[in-house]
Motif scaffolding. Structure first.
Motif, short mmCIF file in Angstrom:
data_model
loop_
_atom_site.label_atom_id
_atom_site.label_comp_id
_atom_site.label_asym_id
_atom_site.label_seq_id
_atom_site.Cartn_x
_atom_site.Cartn_y
_atom_site.Cartn_z
N ALA A 65 0.83 -1.21 0.00
CA ALA A 65 0.00 0.00 0.00
C ALA A 65 0.87 1.26 0.00
O ALA A 65 0.45 2.32 -0.49
CB ALA A 65 -0.92 0.00 1.22
N ASN A 66 2.10 1.14 0.50
CA ASN A 66 3.02 2.28 0.48
C ASN A 66 3.71 2.45 -0.86
O ASN A 66 4.60 3.29 -1.01
CB ASN A 66 4.08 2.13 1.58
N GLY A 67 3.35 1.59 -1.82
CA GLY A 67 3.89 1.76 -3.18
C GLY A 67 5.05 0.85 -3.51
O GLY A 67 5.57 0.90 -4.63
N SER A 68 5.52 0.02 -2.60
CA SER A 68 6.65 -0.86 -2.88
C SER A 68 6.22 -2.01 -3.79
O SER A 68 5.13 -2.56 -3.60
CB SER A 68 7.22 -1.43 -1.58
N ARG A 69 7.06 -2.37 -4.74
CA ARG A 69 6.81 -3.51 -5.64
C ARG A 69 8.13 -4.16 -5.99
O ARG A 69 9.11 -3.47 -6.26
CB ARG A 69 6.15 -3.07 -6.96
N PRO A 70 8.18 -5.50 -6.04
CA PRO A 70 9.41 -6.15 -6.51
C PRO A 70 9.56 -5.99 -8.02
O PRO A 70 8.59 -5.65 -8.71
CB PRO A 70 9.19 -7.63 -6.15
N SER A 71 10.76 -6.25 -8.55
CA SER A 71 11.02 -5.99 -9.97
C SER A 71 10.18 -6.90 -10.87
O SER A 71 9.93 -6.57 -12.02
CB SER A 71 12.50 -6.16 -10.27
N ASN A 72 9.74 -8.06 -10.35
CA ASN A 72 8.96 -8.98 -11.21
C ASN A 72 7.45 -8.81 -11.02
O ASN A 72 6.67 -9.70 -11.37
CB ASN A 72 9.37 -10.44 -10.94
N ALA A 73 7.03 -7.68 -10.47
CA ALA A 73 5.59 -7.49 -10.18
C ALA A 73 4.75 -7.49 -11.46
O ALA A 73 3.54 -7.70 -11.40
CB ALA A 73 5.37 -6.20 -9.40
N GLN A 74 5.40 -7.25 -12.63
CA GLN A 74 4.61 -7.30 -13.89
C GLN A 74 4.08 -8.71 -14.15
O GLN A 74 3.15 -8.90 -14.96
CB GLN A 74 5.43 -6.78 -15.08
N ASP A 75 4.65 -9.74 -13.46
CA ASP A 75 4.16 -11.12 -13.64
C ASP A 75 2.95 -11.43 -12.75
O ASP A 75 2.42 -12.53 -12.79
CB ASP A 75 5.26 -12.13 -13.28
N TRP A 76 2.55 -10.46 -11.94
CA TRP A 76 1.40 -10.71 -11.06
C TRP A 76 0.11 -10.51 -11.88
O TRP A 76 -0.53 -9.47 -11.82
CB TRP A 76 1.39 -9.73 -9.89
#
Ligand code: SF4
Length: 388
Positions: free
Chosen positions: A208-219
């Protein structure tokens, strides 16, 4: 200071918590299940070393109560022979895994394998907050969606495995062999990307604070639609049985063990006995979905908790028949609200001066009325639920 005197931690078996009735020793069953021999051993240990009362927790664990500190080492030895003890406190704390009790013939064996494989890879996990947890919800459809967890293993509607960060609507598809390391990678990313602050932190808040791992496009894989939380009573795969205020007598657990079935421990303060259609009658058991006691929650209170200002369960038991359908009553011994952290229709929170009445809130919220006596409450129980 004794080795048991620190408060406010989540107890384990190796690191128990001192309470008003002795030590609270929490057992984390592997795969959220007990064999009949393990259940019989725990029942025996609860009587031998404790006061014979066993809490069912919202983390799908069992807590032995009233354990004499001088018996703790002997209890650990007994639990070790049942293969219920971890190598050290760090390993015990990390093993915060809840496994779905609904495993079905098709997905059951894989679910059990995934739980065991995740335990192994968690040896390589970074330091995580003690509440950081994992859900293996890989039955036909998710059933743990409302249960607290930070990384979830689920299935799509087509049965494909996905790993999903709590708070994200979709996860990434994985094979059976990839799944444990994919869960570990997400937990490691959480720790490395600043998800832990002063020893605390949860995945959903981090996202919710905006953090995402580099592979989040696979979600991009949606989990299958969740099924409702089960209620006490018969089920296609076995029988759900709840205990009044989530507390079992050792003798009752012994009776279940004697039935010779696997006993799955759920996060809903219920046990699930596989492949049976009924359970033996015993004091405090709830076996029907319409049991009025299911609308009432009460924490340990006096005399079992050192922080309480009152007894809670006798009052809750007396009020249970007066709780209107669709409402929930929470009786709490202090503002910590351990038994029901969410808002309830009515919360009665004990203070040094009496009970605070809180409507549609938590035990720590502002009260509508203060300093009620038990007698005043019992005189007009319906008035607790009237609109003010
Ligand atoms: S809420 Fe109940 S069990 Fe929790 S600390 Fe307060 S009195 Fe004890």
């Amino acid at each position: 200071m004794s080795r048991f005197e620190i408060k406010n931690w989540c107890p384990g078996a190796l690191r128990p918590m001192l309470s008003g009735d002795g030590l609270v020793v929490r057992i984390r069953p592997h795969g959220s299940a007990l064999s009949p021999a393990q259940a019989a051993g725990i029942a025996n240990a609860a009587t031998k070393h404790g006061n014979g009362l066993i809490d069912l927790t919202s983390r799908a664990n069992l807590q032995l109560r009233g354990v004499d500190p001088s018996s703790h080492d002997e209890l650990l030895a007994d639990l070790a022979t049942l293969v219920l003890i971890d190598r050290d406190v760090a390993a015990e704390t990390r093993r915060n895994i809840i496994v779905t009790p609904l495993r079905c013939a098709r997905h059951g064996p894989e679910t059990i394998e995934l739980a065991a494989a995740l335990e192994e890879v968690l040896d390589h996990a970074p330091d995580l907050p003690s509440k950081f947890g994992f859900a293996i919800d890989t039955g036909e459809a998710p059933v743990l969606a409302e249960v607290s967890a930070d990384v979830r293993l689920e299935r799509t509607a087509c049965g494909q495995l996905i790993v999903r960060a709590d708070g994200a609507p979709c996860g990434s598809t994985v094979t059976r062999s990839e799944a444990p390391n994919a869960v570990l990678a997400l937990a490691s990313w959480f720790a490395e990307s600043g998800g832990v602050q002063e020893g605390r932190g949860r995945m959903a808040r981090h996202l919710a604070n905006g953090s995402r791992p580099s592979n989040a496009q696979d979600w991009n894989a949606l989990p299958a639609t969740s099924v409702a939380t089960p209620a006490p009573g018969p089920h296609d795969e076995g029988f759900f049985v709840a205990a009044e205020f989530g507390q079992l007598h050792a003798e009752t657990l012994g009776k279940f063990a004697a039935m010779g079935r696997e006993i799955r421990v759920t996060p809903w303060r219920m046990l699930f006995l596989s492949d049976i259609s009924d359970v033996p009658d015993a004091e405090g058991l709830i076996t029907k979905a319409d049991d009025l006691r299911l609308n009432t929650t009460a924490c340990t209170g006096a005399p079992g908790c050192l922080q309480t200002h009152a007894q809670t369960r006798e009052l809750a038991r007396a009020l249970a028949p007066h709780v209107p359908k669709g409402s929930h009553l929470h009786v709490s011994g202090c503002s910590k609200g351990c038994a029901h952290p969410a808002p309830a229709t009515v919360t009665l929170c004990a203070t040094p001066e009496g009970f605070d009445l809180i409507k549609n809130g938590r035990a720590c919220d502002r009260s509508h009325r203060a300093n009620l006596t038990e007698e005043e409450i019992l005189l007009l129980p319906h008035s607790l639920f009237e609109a003010s």
